[in-house]
Design a protein around this motif. Sequence first.
Motif, PDB file in Angstrom:
ATOM      1  N   SER A  85       0.861  -1.176   0.000  1.00  0.00           N
ATOM      2  CA  SER A  85       0.000   0.000   0.000  1.00  0.00           C
ATOM      3  C   SER A  85       0.900   1.229   0.000  1.00  0.00           C
ATOM      4  O   SER A  85       1.420   1.635   1.046  1.00  0.00           O
ATOM      5  CB  SER A  85      -0.920   0.004   1.220  1.00  0.00           C
ATOM      6  OG  SER A  85      -1.819   1.088   1.158  1.00  0.00           O
ATOM      7  N   TYR A  86       1.090   1.811  -1.168  1.00  0.00           N
ATOM      8  CA  TYR A  86       2.078   2.871  -1.341  1.00  0.00           C
ATOM      9  C   TYR A  86       1.436   4.225  -1.616  1.00  0.00           C
ATOM     10  O   TYR A  86       1.929   5.259  -1.183  1.00  0.00           O
ATOM     11  CB  TYR A  86       3.017   2.487  -2.491  1.00  0.00           C
ATOM     12  CG  TYR A  86       4.004   3.555  -2.877  1.00  0.00           C
ATOM     13  CD1 TYR A  86       5.018   3.933  -2.008  1.00  0.00           C
ATOM     14  CD2 TYR A  86       3.922   4.208  -4.100  1.00  0.00           C
ATOM     15  CE1 TYR A  86       5.920   4.927  -2.356  1.00  0.00           C
ATOM     16  CE2 TYR A  86       4.817   5.191  -4.459  1.00  0.00           C
ATOM     17  CZ  TYR A  86       5.811   5.555  -3.587  1.00  0.00           C
ATOM     18  OH  TYR A  86       6.694   6.527  -3.926  1.00  0.00           O
ATOM     19  N   LEU A  87       0.315   4.221  -2.346  1.00  0.00           N
ATOM     20  CA  LEU A  87      -0.302   5.479  -2.745  1.00  0.00           C
ATOM     21  C   LEU A  87      -1.238   6.004  -1.667  1.00  0.00           C
ATOM     22  O   LEU A  87      -1.706   5.262  -0.801  1.00  0.00           O
ATOM     23  CB  LEU A  87      -1.063   5.293  -4.057  1.00  0.00           C
ATOM     24  CG  LEU A  87      -0.194   4.898  -5.248  1.00  0.00           C
ATOM     25  CD1 LEU A  87      -1.054   4.659  -6.471  1.00  0.00           C
ATOM     26  CD2 LEU A  87       0.847   5.969  -5.541  1.00  0.00           C
ATOM     27  N   SER A  88      -1.531   7.279  -1.737  1.00  0.00           N
ATOM     28  CA  SER A  88      -2.381   7.924  -0.744  1.00  0.00           C
ATOM     29  C   SER A  88      -3.795   7.342  -0.789  1.00  0.00           C
ATOM     30  O   SER A  88      -4.371   7.172  -1.861  1.00  0.00           O
ATOM     31  CB  SER A  88      -2.445   9.426  -1.016  1.00  0.00           C
ATOM     32  OG  SER A  88      -3.472  10.019  -0.247  1.00  0.00           O
ATOM     33  N   PRO A  89      -4.405   7.063   0.380  1.00  0.00           N
ATOM     34  CA  PRO A  89      -5.798   6.595   0.392  1.00  0.00           C
ATOM     35  C   PRO A  89      -6.787   7.675  -0.024  1.00  0.00           C
ATOM     36  O   PRO A  89      -7.982   7.405  -0.122  1.00  0.00           O
ATOM     37  CB  PRO A  89      -6.006   6.170   1.856  1.00  0.00           C
ATOM     38  CG  PRO A  89      -4.980   6.908   2.631  1.00  0.00           C
ATOM     39  CD  PRO A  89      -3.797   7.048   1.716  1.00  0.00           C
ATOM     40  N   ALA A  90      -6.316   8.886  -0.262  1.00  0.00           N
ATOM     41  CA  ALA A  90      -7.196   9.905  -0.835  1.00  0.00           C
ATOM     42  C   ALA A  90      -7.607   9.527  -2.257  1.00  0.00           C
ATOM     43  O   ALA A  90      -8.610  10.018  -2.780  1.00  0.00           O
ATOM     44  CB  ALA A  90      -6.484  11.262  -0.847  1.00  0.00           C
ATOM     45  N   TRP A  91      -6.821   8.646  -2.890  1.00  0.00           N
ATOM     46  CA  TRP A  91      -7.135   8.169  -4.238  1.00  0.00           C
ATOM     47  C   TRP A  91      -8.050   6.958  -4.106  1.00  0.00           C
ATOM     48  O   TRP A  91      -7.754   5.999  -3.389  1.00  0.00           O
ATOM     49  CB  TRP A  91      -5.839   7.795  -4.958  1.00  0.00           C
ATOM     50  CG  TRP A  91      -5.982   7.603  -6.429  1.00  0.00           C
ATOM     51  CD1 TRP A  91      -7.100   7.805  -7.202  1.00  0.00           C
ATOM     52  CD2 TRP A  91      -4.960   7.173  -7.337  1.00  0.00           C
ATOM     53  NE1 TRP A  91      -6.844   7.536  -8.518  1.00  0.00           N
ATOM     54  CE2 TRP A  91      -5.539   7.145  -8.631  1.00  0.00           C
ATOM     55  CE3 TRP A  91      -3.629   6.807  -7.178  1.00  0.00           C
ATOM     56  CZ2 TRP A  91      -4.819   6.759  -9.760  1.00  0.00           C
ATOM     57  CZ3 TRP A  91      -2.923   6.431  -8.295  1.00  0.00           C
ATOM     58  CH2 TRP A  91      -3.499   6.416  -9.575  1.00  0.00           C
ATOM     59  N   ALA A  92      -9.178   6.963  -4.816  1.00  0.00           N
ATOM     60  CA  ALA A  92     -10.183   5.898  -4.693  1.00  0.00           C
ATOM     61  C   ALA A  92      -9.601   4.528  -4.996  1.00  0.00           C
ATOM     62  O   ALA A  92     -10.004   3.527  -4.395  1.00  0.00           O
ATOM     63  CB  ALA A  92     -11.366   6.185  -5.603  1.00  0.00           C
ATOM     64  N   THR A  93      -8.655   4.458  -5.920  1.00  0.00           N
ATOM     65  CA  THR A  93      -8.084   3.172  -6.302  1.00  0.00           C
ATOM     66  C   THR A  93      -7.427   2.478  -5.115  1.00  0.00           C
ATOM     67  O   THR A  93      -7.497   1.255  -4.984  1.00  0.00           O
ATOM     68  CB  THR A  93      -7.049   3.351  -7.432  1.00  0.00           C
ATOM     69  OG1 THR A  93      -7.622   4.148  -8.460  1.00  0.00           O
ATOM     70  CG2 THR A  93      -6.640   2.007  -8.006  1.00  0.00           C
ATOM     71  N   GLU A  94      -6.796   3.234  -4.239  1.00  0.00           N
ATOM     72  CA  GLU A  94      -6.150   2.627  -3.082  1.00  0.00           C
ATOM     73  C   GLU A  94      -7.176   2.075  -2.098  1.00  0.00           C
ATOM     74  O   GLU A  94      -6.944   1.053  -1.444  1.00  0.00           O
ATOM     75  CB  GLU A  94      -5.235   3.648  -2.388  1.00  0.00           C
ATOM     76  CG  GLU A  94      -4.325   3.057  -1.337  1.00  0.00           C
ATOM     77  CD  GLU A  94      -3.298   2.082  -1.910  1.00  0.00           C
ATOM     78  OE1 GLU A  94      -2.757   1.283  -1.136  1.00  0.00           O
ATOM     79  OE2 GLU A  94      -3.046   2.111  -3.135  1.00  0.00           O
ATOM     80  N   TRP A  95      -8.334   2.699  -2.016  1.00  0.00           N
ATOM     81  CA  TRP A  95      -9.406   2.164  -1.189  1.00  0.00           C
ATOM     82  C   TRP A  95      -9.911   0.841  -1.753  1.00  0.00           C
ATOM     83  O   TRP A  95     -10.136  -0.121  -1.021  1.00  0.00           O
ATOM     84  CB  TRP A  95     -10.562   3.169  -1.100  1.00  0.00           C
ATOM     85  CG  TRP A  95     -10.371   4.194  -0.035  1.00  0.00           C
ATOM     86  CD1 TRP A  95      -9.753   5.408  -0.168  1.00  0.00           C
ATOM     87  CD2 TRP A  95     -10.773   4.099   1.320  1.00  0.00           C
ATOM     88  NE1 TRP A  95      -9.745   6.073   1.018  1.00  0.00           N
ATOM     89  CE2 TRP A  95     -10.378   5.294   1.961  1.00  0.00           C
ATOM     90  CE3 TRP A  95     -11.435   3.132   2.076  1.00  0.00           C
ATOM     91  CZ2 TRP A  95     -10.631   5.547   3.313  1.00  0.00           C
ATOM     92  CZ3 TRP A  95     -11.694   3.377   3.418  1.00  0.00           C
ATOM     93  CH2 TRP A  95     -11.284   4.566   4.016  1.00  0.00           C
ATOM     94  N   VAL A  96     -10.098   0.804  -3.073  1.00  0.00           N
ATOM     95  CA  VAL A  96     -10.653  -0.396  -3.694  1.00  0.00           C
ATOM     96  C   VAL A  96      -9.674  -1.559  -3.636  1.00  0.00           C
ATOM     97  O   VAL A  96     -10.021  -2.669  -3.233  1.00  0.00           O
ATOM     98  CB  VAL A  96     -11.047  -0.107  -5.158  1.00  0.00           C
ATOM     99  CG1 VAL A  96     -11.461  -1.395  -5.864  1.00  0.00           C
ATOM    100  CG2 VAL A  96     -12.181   0.903  -5.206  1.00  0.00           C
ATOM    101  N   LEU A  97      -8.408  -1.302  -4.032  1.00  0.00           N
ATOM    102  CA  LEU A  97      -7.426  -2.385  -4.070  1.00  0.00           C
ATOM    103  C   LEU A  97      -6.857  -2.674  -2.686  1.00  0.00           C
ATOM    104  O   LEU A  97      -6.975  -3.775  -2.155  1.00  0.00           O
ATOM    105  CB  LEU A  97      -6.292  -2.036  -5.038  1.00  0.00           C
ATOM    106  CG  LEU A  97      -6.589  -2.150  -6.524  1.00  0.00           C
ATOM    107  CD1 LEU A  97      -5.324  -1.863  -7.315  1.00  0.00           C
ATOM    108  CD2 LEU A  97      -7.098  -3.532  -6.882  1.00  0.00           C
ATOM    109  N   GLY A  98      -6.214  -1.674  -2.103  1.00  0.00           N
ATOM    110  CA  GLY A  98      -5.496  -1.913  -0.869  1.00  0.00           C
ATOM    111  C   GLY A  98      -6.382  -2.257   0.305  1.00  0.00           C
ATOM    112  O   GLY A  98      -6.092  -3.185   1.059  1.00  0.00           O
ATOM    113  N   LEU A  99      -7.492  -1.546   0.467  1.00  0.00           N
ATOM    114  CA  LEU A  99      -8.314  -1.732   1.656  1.00  0.00           C
ATOM    115  C   LEU A  99      -9.468  -2.707   1.418  1.00  0.00           C
ATOM    116  O   LEU A  99      -9.561  -3.739   2.068  1.00  0.00           O
ATOM    117  CB  LEU A  99      -8.831  -0.371   2.131  1.00  0.00           C
ATOM    118  CG  LEU A  99      -7.717   0.613   2.498  1.00  0.00           C
ATOM    119  CD1 LEU A  99      -8.292   1.967   2.883  1.00  0.00           C
ATOM    120  CD2 LEU A  99      -6.874   0.071   3.643  1.00  0.00           C
ATOM    121  N   SER A 100     -10.337  -2.400   0.467  1.00  0.00           N
ATOM    122  CA  SER A 100     -11.511  -3.243   0.257  1.00  0.00           C
ATOM    123  C   SER A 100     -11.135  -4.647  -0.208  1.00  0.00           C
ATOM    124  O   SER A 100     -11.538  -5.646   0.393  1.00  0.00           O
ATOM    125  CB  SER A 100     -12.446  -2.585  -0.758  1.00  0.00           C
ATOM    126  OG  SER A 100     -13.592  -3.390  -0.970  1.00  0.00           O
TER     127      SER A 100
END
Length: 453
Positions: free
Chosen positions: A46-61
Motif C-alpha cells: 500500500s504505497y499510494l495515498s488513500p485519498a485516491w479511490a483506487t487505493e481504497w478499492v485495491l489496498g483496503l476493500s
Amino acid sequence: MGVICYTSGTTGAKPKGAMGSQKYLVVAGEIWCAVDNWSPEDDYLSYLSPAWATEWVLGLSSGLRSGTTLCFPEKPETVQSDIREIGPKVVFYSARMWESLNSTIHAKIADTLAPFRLMFNSSLKIGYRVIDARFQKKPVPLSWRALYKLADRLVFRYVRDRIGLSNIKWAYTAGASISPDILRFFHAIGVNLKQIYGLTEALMNAVHRDGDIKPESCGVALPGNEFRISENGELLVKPPACFSGYYKDPEATKKQFDKDGWIKTGDAAHITPDNHLVVLGRMKELIDLGDGNKFSPEFIETRLRFSPYIKDVMTFGEAVRPFVCAIVVIDYENVGKWAEDNRLNYTTFADLSQKPEVSKLILKEVERINSVLPDWSKIRRYVLMHKEFDPDEAELTRTRKLRRAFMVKKYKDLIDGIYSDAGEVMVEAAVTYRDGRKGVFKTAIKIRDVGGA
C-alpha cells in the motif's frame, strides 16, 4: 457513508468529493477478488495515498476481502529499501511511477559494465519475442521458452530483485494511460503488469485478465459492469455500485449521468470485437486541427515518455494552428548521466536542456514516435523546457497528470513563440546551483524543427 474520495482536478476544475457508501466499498472488493484470486499468503504494498479511490478499492476493500496482508513503507525516504525488504506479491503504481521505474532501470543498466549490458539487451530481445507471442496467443516454441528461462535466471531475476519485485504475482497501473511499450517491457522482464480502467464515481470497471493482455487496451469489463459508447464517442459505464453523489454539489452529481442513468466518463473510447476497452483520451482533450482531423495529445505523450531521456511532455495544436508541437521536459538524472558519459559540461537544468547535443538526443525520440503517427499528428516543432513541470505550481495533479487547460494559459507566450518564425523564446527561470545557491535569470529556449515531419 463509507468514504469521501476526491477527484484529481485534471481538467482544471476544483476537485470534487465523491461520496461512497459501504456497499460501494464492499462490492469493489467482491468483483475484484472474482477476477484475481488474492489470498492470505499474498502481500500487498500500500504505497499510494488513500485519498485516491483506487487505493481504497485495491489496498483496503480487496485486501480485507481476500485476507491479503497490507504492507506500508515506513517513510518516503525508505520506500525503495522497504519494498525490497517486503518483497510484495501485489503492487499498484500510477502510470507515471511505472514510467519513472522504466527510466531508472535503463539508466542503471547503462551504468553497468559492457558484458552485463550485452547480456541484458540480448535477454530483452528474447523476452520481447516470447511475450509478443503470448500477447498474440500464439504458441511459444520450446527452444524460445528454454532461452527465456535462462534469461530470467541470469538477468531478469536480478533486475526484479533490485526494484523490489522478486516475488511479484500481480502488478497494476491506473490513473492515466500507460504506453504499450512500458507494459511490454515489464512483461518481458517477468513483471505481470496489468492496466486497470476506472473512475472515482464508478469504482473499477475493466482490467487485463491473466493470459489475455493487449498492451493497447485496458482489458475487459469486470463482473457486473456494462459499457456503452455514446453517439459522440464517449464511454458510458454502468457499474454494480457507484458513488452516492458529490459532497454538497447536487448539480454536478446530476450532470454526471445521462438520461438513462449511465455514468459519463469523459473519455473517448471504443470496444474491440473481443470486448477489450481501448481508451483514446479525454473527450475535452481531443484536438481538432481544423482540417477534419483530430489528434489525441495523450496518445503521443505516453509513448514519448517511454524514453529514459524524457520525463514529461505536453503536445498541443488547434484549428487556427497548422501543425502539432510539443514542450518536452528532459529527465535530468538520465540526460545528465548521458552528458557526463559524453564529456558534455553543464551547470544547471536550464543549461543542460538547451545544449545542441541534448536536442539531437531528444530529436531521435521524437522521430521514433513520428514514424508511427499519421501525417496530420506528427510533431513538427518542439522546445526543451528549462525546468520540470511541478505539482506545487499547479501544472500537474498529485498523480502527475497534466493540467492541460492551465498549462496552455500559463505558457501562452512560449506556445505562441513556437508557432511564430522565431528561433527562440526568452523566459525567466528560477535556478538552483549545485552548491545550493538559488537565483532567477532570463534564458533563451531554442525552438527546434523536426525534419521530414
